[in-house]
Structure formats: structure tokens, C-alpha cells
Design a protein around this motif. Structure first.
Motif, PDB file in Angstrom:
ATOM      1  N   LEU A   4      47.675 -18.556   7.155  1.00 38.61           N
ATOM      2  CA  LEU A   4      47.130 -19.816   6.645  1.00 38.61           C
ATOM      3  C   LEU A   4      48.060 -20.984   6.959  1.00 38.61           C
ATOM      4  O   LEU A   4      47.601 -22.075   7.317  1.00 38.61           O
ATOM      5  CB  LEU A   4      46.870 -19.725   5.141  1.00 38.61           C
ATOM      6  CG  LEU A   4      45.797 -18.736   4.694  1.00 38.61           C
ATOM      7  CD1 LEU A   4      45.671 -18.736   3.182  1.00 38.61           C
ATOM      8  CD2 LEU A   4      44.469 -19.033   5.347  1.00 38.61           C
ATOM      9  N   LEU A   5      49.359 -20.763   6.834  1.00 34.54           N
ATOM     10  CA  LEU A   5      50.317 -21.817   7.172  1.00 34.54           C
ATOM     11  C   LEU A   5      50.252 -22.169   8.651  1.00 34.54           C
ATOM     12  O   LEU A   5      50.316 -23.340   9.025  1.00 34.54           O
ATOM     13  CB  LEU A   5      51.734 -21.385   6.790  1.00 34.54           C
ATOM     14  CG  LEU A   5      52.018 -21.303   5.296  1.00 34.54           C
ATOM     15  CD1 LEU A   5      53.403 -20.712   5.054  1.00 34.54           C
ATOM     16  CD2 LEU A   5      51.906 -22.659   4.640  1.00 34.54           C
ATOM     17  N   ASP A   9      49.309 -25.793  10.174  1.00 34.57           N
ATOM     18  CA  ASP A   9      50.224 -26.460  11.099  1.00 34.57           C
ATOM     19  C   ASP A   9      49.524 -26.806  12.402  1.00 34.57           C
ATOM     20  O   ASP A   9      49.654 -27.925  12.905  1.00 34.57           O
ATOM     21  CB  ASP A   9      51.445 -25.575  11.366  1.00 34.57           C
ATOM     22  CG  ASP A   9      52.466 -26.276  12.231  1.00 34.57           C
ATOM     23  OD1 ASP A   9      52.907 -27.386  11.860  1.00 34.57           O
ATOM     24  OD2 ASP A   9      52.821 -25.727  13.296  1.00 34.57           O
ATOM     25  N   ARG A  10      48.759 -25.867  12.938  1.00 37.55           N
ATOM     26  CA  ARG A  10      48.014 -26.102  14.180  1.00 37.55           C
ATOM     27  C   ARG A  10      47.022 -27.253  14.011  1.00 37.55           C
ATOM     28  O   ARG A  10      46.848 -28.094  14.904  1.00 37.55           O
ATOM     29  CB  ARG A  10      47.263 -24.812  14.546  1.00 37.55           C
ATOM     30  CG  ARG A  10      47.280 -24.489  15.981  1.00 37.55           C
ATOM     31  CD  ARG A  10      46.610 -23.185  16.289  1.00 37.55           C
ATOM     32  NE  ARG A  10      45.413 -22.964  15.488  1.00 37.55           N
ATOM     33  CZ  ARG A  10      44.915 -21.788  15.200  1.00 37.55           C
ATOM     34  NH1 ARG A  10      45.482 -20.706  15.634  1.00 37.55           N
ATOM     35  NH2 ARG A  10      43.833 -21.666  14.473  1.00 37.55           N
ATOM     36  N   PHE A  26      44.801 -28.166   4.412  1.00 38.17           N
ATOM     37  CA  PHE A  26      44.917 -27.060   3.463  1.00 38.17           C
ATOM     38  C   PHE A  26      43.911 -25.988   3.845  1.00 38.17           C
ATOM     39  O   PHE A  26      42.837 -26.282   4.365  1.00 38.17           O
ATOM     40  CB  PHE A  26      44.727 -27.518   2.008  1.00 38.17           C
ATOM     41  CG  PHE A  26      43.325 -27.912   1.664  1.00 38.17           C
ATOM     42  CD1 PHE A  26      42.460 -26.977   1.124  1.00 38.17           C
ATOM     43  CD2 PHE A  26      42.876 -29.200   1.860  1.00 38.17           C
ATOM     44  CE1 PHE A  26      41.161 -27.335   0.790  1.00 38.17           C
ATOM     45  CE2 PHE A  26      41.598 -29.569   1.532  1.00 38.17           C
ATOM     46  CZ  PHE A  26      40.730 -28.636   0.999  1.00 38.17           C
ATOM     47  N   ALA A  27      44.299 -24.750   3.602  1.00 37.16           N
ATOM     48  CA  ALA A  27      43.433 -23.622   3.947  1.00 37.16           C
ATOM     49  C   ALA A  27      43.357 -22.663   2.761  1.00 37.16           C
ATOM     50  O   ALA A  27      44.338 -22.476   2.044  1.00 37.16           O
ATOM     51  CB  ALA A  27      43.970 -22.894   5.170  1.00 37.16           C
ATOM     52  N   VAL A  28      42.172 -22.105   2.572  1.00 34.85           N
ATOM     53  CA  VAL A  28      41.960 -21.111   1.522  1.00 34.85           C
ATOM     54  C   VAL A  28      41.219 -19.920   2.127  1.00 34.85           C
ATOM     55  O   VAL A  28      40.412 -20.059   3.038  1.00 34.85           O
ATOM     56  CB  VAL A  28      41.156 -21.678   0.325  1.00 34.85           C
ATOM     57  CG1 VAL A  28      41.940 -22.736  -0.397  1.00 34.85           C
ATOM     58  CG2 VAL A  28      39.816 -22.217   0.763  1.00 34.85           C
ATOM     59  N   GLY A  52      38.154 -21.404   4.222  1.00 33.44           N
ATOM     60  CA  GLY A  52      37.916 -22.837   4.244  1.00 33.44           C
ATOM     61  C   GLY A  52      39.149 -23.588   4.712  1.00 33.44           C
ATOM     62  O   GLY A  52      40.277 -23.180   4.449  1.00 33.44           O
ATOM     63  N   LEU A  53      38.902 -24.660   5.443  1.00 32.02           N
ATOM     64  CA  LEU A  53      39.977 -25.494   5.968  1.00 32.02           C
ATOM     65  C   LEU A  53      39.606 -26.954   5.749  1.00 32.02           C
ATOM     66  O   LEU A  53      38.537 -27.402   6.165  1.00 32.02           O
ATOM     67  CB  LEU A  53      40.176 -25.232   7.464  1.00 32.02           C
ATOM     68  CG  LEU A  53      41.164 -26.125   8.189  1.00 32.02           C
ATOM     69  CD1 LEU A  53      42.583 -25.834   7.720  1.00 32.02           C
ATOM     70  CD2 LEU A  53      41.054 -25.930   9.688  1.00 32.02           C
TER      71      LEU A  53
END
Length: 82
Positions: A4-5, A9-10, A26-28, A52-53
Motif C-alpha cells: 500500500l505504501l 508513493d507511485r 491514501f490506500a485501503v 481503494g485509492l
């Protein structure tokens, strides 16, 4: 968690390359399991995953926000472009 990180970052780097002054992502990711019992017997068992992003971009003193429910590269690119 590391995945997720990396996705965040990408996404931020893609937004900055596209001309954003600042960007935040943010990503979940989650999994839900539903089990229906009847007289102590499993009747239905269902597992679902959801991703989700979200990205927030500041450019020329304006703010934009997009959310997409996929981590595929094309979906991320479209989210950044919006």
C-alpha cells in the motif's frame, strides 16, 4: 502494508510528474467474510475483498480529489489525470 505504501508513493510521484505542486495519496484494502448459519450448519459462506485509492492534488492554488477502487496502473493513471 508495504504494498500500500508503494502504491501511494507511485501515485504521488505520478501526480508530481504530471505537474502537481503538491500531492497526497491514501490506500485501503480489506477483506470481509460473511457466513450464514442455519441450525449450526453453514448455508452460505462468502468472502469479498475491496481496494481503494484516493489522491488529493494541489495545482495553481486549486485542489482536486479523485478516488478509484482499483490498484491497476491504468486506474491509477486515470485517477491522477482527473
Amino acid at each position: 502494508m508495504d504494498e500500500l505504501l508503494t502504491i501511494c508513493d507511485r501515485t504521488v510521484q505520478a501526480a508530481l510528474r504530471s505537474g502537481a505542486d503538491e500531492a497526497e495519496a491514501f490506500a485501503v484494502s480489506g477483506e470481509t467474510v460473511n457466513v450464514q448459519l442455519q441450525k449450526n450448519d453453514i448455508q452460505i459462506a462468502k468472502s469479498t475483498t475491496s481496494d481503494g485509492l484516493g489522491i488529493r492534488v494541489f495545482r495553481n492554488r486549486g485542489l482536486g480529489f479523485a478516488f478509484v477502487n482499483s490498484f491497476h496502473e491504468d486506474a491509477i493513471r486515470e485517477s491522477v489525470d482527473r
